[in-house]
Design an enzyme around this catalytic site. Structure first.
Site, PDB file in Angstrom:
ATOM      1  N   CYS A 155      -0.521   6.209  10.100  1.00  0.00           N
ATOM      2  CA  CYS A 155       0.676   5.486  10.530  1.00  0.00           C
ATOM      3  C   CYS A 155       0.302   4.196  11.227  1.00  0.00           C
ATOM      4  O   CYS A 155      -0.538   4.191  12.130  1.00  0.00           O
ATOM      5  CB  CYS A 155       1.468   6.316  11.531  1.00  0.00           C
ATOM      6  SG  CYS A 155       2.093   7.839  10.891  1.00  0.00           S
TER       7      CYS A 155
ATOM      8  N   CYS B 268       1.889  -2.142  15.386  1.00  0.00           N
ATOM      9  CA  CYS B 268       1.812  -1.803  13.961  1.00  0.00           C
ATOM     10  C   CYS B 268       1.105  -2.917  13.186  1.00  0.00           C
ATOM     11  O   CYS B 268       1.462  -4.086  13.299  1.00  0.00           O
ATOM     12  CB  CYS B 268       3.223  -1.599  13.414  1.00  0.00           C
ATOM     13  SG  CYS B 268       3.257  -1.275  11.646  1.00  0.00           S
TER      14      CYS B 268
ATOM     15  N   GLU C 264       0.843  -1.190   0.000  1.00  0.00           N
ATOM     16  CA  GLU C 264       0.000   0.000   0.000  1.00  0.00           C
ATOM     17  C   GLU C 264       0.875   1.236   0.000  1.00  0.00           C
ATOM     18  O   GLU C 264       1.998   1.210   0.510  1.00  0.00           O
ATOM     19  CB  GLU C 264      -0.894   0.012   1.254  1.00  0.00           C
ATOM     20  CG  GLU C 264      -1.991  -1.034   1.179  1.00  0.00           C
ATOM     21  CD  GLU C 264      -2.866  -1.076   2.424  1.00  0.00           C
ATOM     22  OE1 GLU C 264      -4.061  -1.337   2.260  1.00  0.00           O
ATOM     23  OE2 GLU C 264      -2.365  -0.860   3.530  1.00  0.00           O
TER      24      GLU C 264
ATOM     25  N   CYS D 218       6.848  -4.949  15.368  1.00  0.00           N
ATOM     26  CA  CYS D 218       6.405  -3.959  16.363  1.00  0.00           C
ATOM     27  C   CYS D 218       4.962  -4.280  16.749  1.00  0.00           C
ATOM     28  O   CYS D 218       4.105  -4.471  15.884  1.00  0.00           O
ATOM     29  CB  CYS D 218       6.505  -2.537  15.803  1.00  0.00           C
ATOM     30  SG  CYS D 218       8.183  -2.090  15.343  1.00  0.00           S
TER      31      CYS D 218
ATOM     32  N   CYS E 139       6.608  -6.989   6.827  1.00  0.00           N
ATOM     33  CA  CYS E 139       7.722  -6.447   7.617  1.00  0.00           C
ATOM     34  C   CYS E 139       8.158  -7.491   8.625  1.00  0.00           C
ATOM     35  O   CYS E 139       7.343  -8.253   9.140  1.00  0.00           O
ATOM     36  CB  CYS E 139       7.283  -5.179   8.351  1.00  0.00           C
ATOM     37  SG  CYS E 139       8.640  -4.362   9.240  1.00  0.00           S
TER      38      CYS E 139
ATOM     39  N   CYS F 142       3.483   8.550   1.064  1.00  0.00           N
ATOM     40  CA  CYS F 142       4.032   7.632   2.053  1.00  0.00           C
ATOM     41  C   CYS F 142       4.228   6.303   1.317  1.00  0.00           C
ATOM     42  O   CYS F 142       3.259   5.651   0.934  1.00  0.00           O
ATOM     43  CB  CYS F 142       3.065   7.491   3.229  1.00  0.00           C
ATOM     44  SG  CYS F 142       3.619   6.301   4.442  1.00  0.00           S
TER      45      CYS F 142
HETATM   46  N1  SAH Z   1       9.608   0.686   9.740  1.00  0.00           N
HETATM   47  C1  SAH Z   1       9.689   2.105   9.720  1.00  0.00           C
HETATM   48  C2  SAH Z   1       8.644   2.778   8.853  1.00  0.00           C
HETATM   49  C3  SAH Z   1       7.221   2.287   8.960  1.00  0.00           C
HETATM   50  S1  SAH Z   1       6.321   2.777  10.384  1.00  0.00           S
HETATM   51  C4  SAH Z   1       9.665   2.642  11.150  1.00  0.00           C
HETATM   52  O1  SAH Z   1       9.515   1.856  12.075  1.00  0.00           O
HETATM   53  O2  SAH Z   1       9.846   3.838  11.343  1.00  0.00           O
HETATM   54  C5  SAH Z   1       6.010   4.488  10.171  1.00  0.00           C
HETATM   55  C6  SAH Z   1       5.671   5.204  11.462  1.00  0.00           C
HETATM   56  O3  SAH Z   1       4.385   4.783  11.967  1.00  0.00           O
HETATM   57  C7  SAH Z   1       6.658   4.937  12.585  1.00  0.00           C
HETATM   58  O4  SAH Z   1       7.004   6.134  13.205  1.00  0.00           O
HETATM   59  C8  SAH Z   1       5.873   4.054  13.526  1.00  0.00           C
HETATM   60  O5  SAH Z   1       6.343   4.155  14.829  1.00  0.00           O
HETATM   61  C9  SAH Z   1       4.476   4.590  13.358  1.00  0.00           C
HETATM   62  N2  SAH Z   1       3.402   3.676  13.780  1.00  0.00           N
HETATM   63  C10 SAH Z   1       3.378   2.335  13.679  1.00  0.00           C
HETATM   64  N3  SAH Z   1       2.207   1.853  14.170  1.00  0.00           N
HETATM   65  C11 SAH Z   1       1.488   2.919  14.593  1.00  0.00           C
HETATM   66  C12 SAH Z   1       0.190   3.078  15.157  1.00  0.00           C
HETATM   67  N4  SAH Z   1      -0.600   2.042  15.390  1.00  0.00           N
HETATM   68  N5  SAH Z   1      -0.225   4.328  15.446  1.00  0.00           N
HETATM   69  C13 SAH Z   1       0.557   5.398  15.187  1.00  0.00           C
HETATM   70  N6  SAH Z   1       1.769   5.311  14.629  1.00  0.00           N
HETATM   71  C14 SAH Z   1       2.241   4.077  14.337  1.00  0.00           C
END
Ligand code: SAH
Length: 340
Positions: A333, A119, A92, A116, A112, A105
């Site tokens: 995000c 996420c 996406e 995390c 991935c 974006c």
């Molecule tokens: N892998 C990279 C880029 C993808 S995540 C990274 O970790 O930075 C992009 C952003 O979204 C990151 O700052 C991450 O912390 C944030 N993010 C992930 N899950 C989220 C959520 N549920 N709510 C808000 N931000 C989130």
């Protein structure tokens, strides 16, 4: 398998043309068509003789991912695209409108591996790295969708960009090549969960991109629980890598802190950040948690977020609250899961 012309730097295209027995300047012509005229079919390359085009077509194509679904937000202008790659993998990307600024974006991996907990992309597991052409083509697609008005690119979509370093670098070099799209590196942001050795490499690479690190919290134990990658590259090392980055590039780093209700949104958490980051030149983006597929997290209260920001500000730190965009279409995000 056909090779995508978006996969190659001008230098590589030159070598390809020479190997095929054609003159060097043909590569420059092709690069112009791809990135200045932004054509989508080799038939449109008017100054290239037909026999060359026919020969090229036996091994090469101009591949843009197929848009399977376009979803528009009803609360803001955000648009999310579900894209299909040649091997059926789905990714996406999201277009975010903010005044004159239009940001793509973009994704760097299908799925991935970082895991995390907060996420949604993590729930897919790791499928594969995107190749250079697949990264470049998301930007070319966005150019098309915005009538060439795209101003910024953030690699904050699916995947961990620094675990696909080679293809990411090459894509950035192609996009920023003055002979082509000339998309300034200063308008490109790469966001990482904190892959320490690659942060150091970028510091030495001469790239002029912006670096963002998903720090989330300055509590090492909590960070490990939220982001398993912290077991491999612990907070201390991430902070040290950030200092190194500052020193080598002279550039400020953005730390992204997703705030969860009752987990990392207290005054103590804010002060801990200030203390642990004393030696770093940084600013902070606070991202109130967006609902993900994991139901154990909740949004922080608005006043807690404001207070958190206040504490950082009072300590002289530049701090912004990232406005949620496209949450109604799961485009914010942490919400990208290629669900369709
Ligand atoms: N892998 C990279 C880029 C993808 S995540 C990274 O970790 O930075 C992009 C952003 O979204 C990151 O700052 C991450 O912390 C944030 N993010 C992930 N899950 C989220 C959520 N549920 N709510 C808000 N931000 C989130």
């Amino acid at each position: 398998m056909m090779q995508n012309l978006y996969d190659f730097t001008l230098q590589e295209l030159t070598e390809i043309m020479q190997k095929m027995g054609y003159e060097k300047y043909r590569a420059k012509q092709i690069f112009d068509w791809l990135y200045k005229s932004r054509i989508n079919s080799m038939n449109e390359m008017k100054n290239i003789p037909e026999d060359i085009i026919e020969k090229l077509k036996t091994d090469y194509d101009i591949f843009l991912p197929e848009i399977i679904k376009e979803t528009k937000s009803e609360t803001d202008e955000t648009k999310k695209y579900l894209l299909k790659l040649k091997d059926e993998n789905r990714i996406e990307c999201v277009l975010i409108y903010n005044g004159e600024r239009i940001t793509l974006c973009a994704s760097t991996q299908a799925g991935c591996a970082c895991g995390c907990r907060f996420c949604s992309t993590a729930t897919l597991g790791f499928k594969r790295n995107l190749d250079t052409g697949e990264i470049v083509s998301q930007i070319m697609l966005a150019m098309k969708m915005t009538d060439n008005k795209l101003t910024n690119v953030v690699f904050m979509g699916m995947g961990e960009p620094l675990l696909n370093r080679d293809n990411l670098y090459k894509a950035i070099l192609i996009l920023s090549d003055k002979n082509g799209l000339n998309f300034s590196q200063t308008r490109i942001t790469v966001s990482t969960a904190g892959i320490v050795p690659v942060i150091k490499e970028i510091a030495e690479s001469g790239l002029k991109i912006n670096l963002a690190i998903s720090l989330i919290t300055a509590d090492d134990e909590m960070r490990s629980k939220l982001m398993p990658i912290n077991l491999k590259y612990p907070l201390k090392e991430v902070i040290r890598a950030a200092e190194y980055y500052n020193k080598k590039t002279g550039e400020c780093i953005t730390f992204e802190c997703v705030l969860f209700g009752g987990i990392n949104d207290s005054e103590k958490d804010a002060i801990n950040l200030v203390e642990k980051l004393r030696k770093v030149n940084y600013k902070i983006n606070l991202i109130p948690y967006n609902d993900s597929l994991n139901k154990e997290f909740t949004k922080p209260d608005d006043d807690k977020v404001k207070k958190f920001q206040r504490i950082l500000k009072d300590n002289g730190i530049k701090v912004f609250i990232r406005k949620e965009k496209g949450a109604d279409i799961k485009a914010a995000c942490g919400q990208l899961a290629a669900e369709g």
